[in-house]
Design a protein around this motif. Sequence first.
Motif, PDB file in Angstrom:
ATOM      1  N   ALA A   1      -4.595 -30.235  -5.740  1.00  0.00           N
ATOM      2  CA  ALA A   1      -3.470 -29.397  -6.150  1.00  0.00           C
ATOM      3  C   ALA A   1      -2.309 -30.228  -6.650  1.00  0.00           C
ATOM      4  N   THR A   2      -2.218 -31.484  -6.188  1.00  0.00           N
ATOM      5  CA  THR A   2      -1.084 -32.315  -6.605  1.00  0.00           C
ATOM      6  C   THR A   2      -1.289 -32.906  -7.984  1.00  0.00           C
ATOM      7  N   ARG A   3      -2.508 -32.836  -8.512  1.00  0.00           N
ATOM      8  CA  ARG A   3      -2.773 -33.352  -9.850  1.00  0.00           C
ATOM      9  C   ARG A   3      -3.335 -32.264 -10.745  1.00  0.00           C
TER      10      ARG A   3
ATOM     11  N   THR B   1      -0.580 -24.182  -8.205  1.00  0.00           N
ATOM     12  CA  THR B   1       0.725 -23.985  -7.582  1.00  0.00           C
ATOM     13  C   THR B   1       1.850 -24.398  -8.509  1.00  0.00           C
ATOM     14  N   LEU B   2       1.639 -25.471  -9.278  1.00  0.00           N
ATOM     15  CA  LEU B   2       2.650 -25.920 -10.233  1.00  0.00           C
ATOM     16  C   LEU B   2       2.453 -25.182 -11.551  1.00  0.00           C
TER      17      LEU B   2
ATOM     18  N   THR C   1       4.523 -15.813  -5.682  1.00  0.00           N
ATOM     19  CA  THR C   1       4.684 -16.183  -4.283  1.00  0.00           C
ATOM     20  C   THR C   1       4.104 -17.570  -4.008  1.00  0.00           C
ATOM     21  N   GLY C   2       4.949 -18.473  -3.495  1.00  0.00           N
ATOM     22  CA  GLY C   2       4.499 -19.814  -3.159  1.00  0.00           C
ATOM     23  C   GLY C   2       4.350 -20.747  -4.345  1.00  0.00           C
TER      24      GLY C   2
ATOM     25  N   GLY D   1       9.647 -15.274  -4.662  1.00  0.00           N
ATOM     26  CA  GLY D   1       8.981 -16.190  -3.751  1.00  0.00           C
ATOM     27  C   GLY D   1       8.646 -17.551  -4.306  1.00  0.00           C
ATOM     28  N   ALA D   2       9.260 -17.935  -5.438  1.00  0.00           N
ATOM     29  CA  ALA D   2       8.958 -19.225  -6.046  1.00  0.00           C
ATOM     30  C   ALA D   2      10.130 -20.192  -5.930  1.00  0.00           C
ATOM     31  N   ARG D   3       9.810 -21.480  -5.846  1.00  0.00           N
ATOM     32  CA  ARG D   3      10.834 -22.499  -6.057  1.00  0.00           C
ATOM     33  C   ARG D   3      11.002 -22.670  -7.569  1.00  0.00           C
ATOM     34  N   PHE D   4      12.206 -23.076  -7.982  1.00  0.00           N
ATOM     35  CA  PHE D   4      12.475 -23.074  -9.432  1.00  0.00           C
ATOM     36  C   PHE D   4      13.224 -24.310  -9.877  1.00  0.00           C
ATOM     37  N   LEU D   5      12.800 -24.841 -11.015  1.00  0.00           N
ATOM     38  CA  LEU D   5      13.519 -25.889 -11.722  1.00  0.00           C
ATOM     39  C   LEU D   5      13.672 -25.476 -13.179  1.00  0.00           C
ATOM     40  N   SER D   6      14.848 -25.745 -13.731  1.00  0.00           N
ATOM     41  CA  SER D   6      15.066 -25.556 -15.164  1.00  0.00           C
ATOM     42  C   SER D   6      15.099 -26.924 -15.814  1.00  0.00           C
ATOM     43  N   GLY D   7      14.517 -27.022 -17.000  1.00  0.00           N
ATOM     44  CA  GLY D   7      14.478 -28.306 -17.687  1.00  0.00           C
ATOM     45  C   GLY D   7      15.079 -28.235 -19.080  1.00  0.00           C
TER      46      GLY D   7
END
Length: 308
Positions: A11-13, A70-71, A92-93, A118-124
């Motif tokens: 999941a990390t790659r 997940t990403l 979610t998640g 339910g998500a973490r968020f980053l703007s780029g």
Amino acid sequence: MNDTISDHTSATRSVSLLGLGDMGAAFARAWLAAGYSVTVWNRTASRADALVAEGATRAVSAADAVAANTLVVTCLLDDASVGEALESTDLTGKDLVDITTGTPTQARARATWAQARGARFLSGGIMAVPPMVGQPEAGGYVFYSGSSELFEARHEALAVPVGTRFVGTDAGHAALLDVALLSAMYGTFAGITHAFALVRDEDGIELKEFTPLLAGWLAAMLGAGLQMSGQPDSGDDTSDGGSSLAMQVAGIKTFVGTARDQGVSPELLTPYFDLMRRQLDSRHGTEGAKDLVDLLRSGSATVGRADG
């Protein structure tokens, strides 16, 4: 060739990418080259064909792309396109990273929207063009703002296509810095365009000789321009970069007159000249060349034409 969504071993790659324009496709190829498992989706499905041939996994819908990893990275036309693509997806998640070009206000609203789902968020904010992606020596990077936890957790993956710069937990800051830098770029391009228009058809002036002159002058003046624009933070409103505002305003007629003599429209310069005049008027004709930033921020500046 992977043409359907499959389970990912790490999941990390692995990453799901929505949006396969020139920039999105470049990011996808960089991740593939680094050994990542990449699931791709685009509204026009055929744009995924080449990437699938190179090892990407095709998602038949945006919801399937989001479900695969997940990403989740979105690189779409605009913020409205992001909302439309993700409207019926389960976030979610998920770790949602939006590198779509937009405004700071849109980024902040999208962060709230994502968190509510339910998500973490980053703007780029991408400070690169597609040929720079996957080329570390090119110096491209992305401003990121929003969840610091998400940035730390996904930094390795985000750093694969281009460099990364985390600029704070306010989700709007990446977009703001992106637009600020690009605005300066376009202002510089405007001046370069005007300069070439002045000399292009002039007998006895060769563009191949003029170009290095212009490049050298711009490099020499960059420091003075940054000093003048930094005055609000310096506590010194008398610094004028070596040339008073009154003297510069007096010279406007020369610039406008030369443009007209050369058959060139002064339209790329006149808004800035108008701002200079307004600033001088606001200081009642004094010689101090206070920075123009305050006038722009006051809301009292309007676009006009300096007629010389």
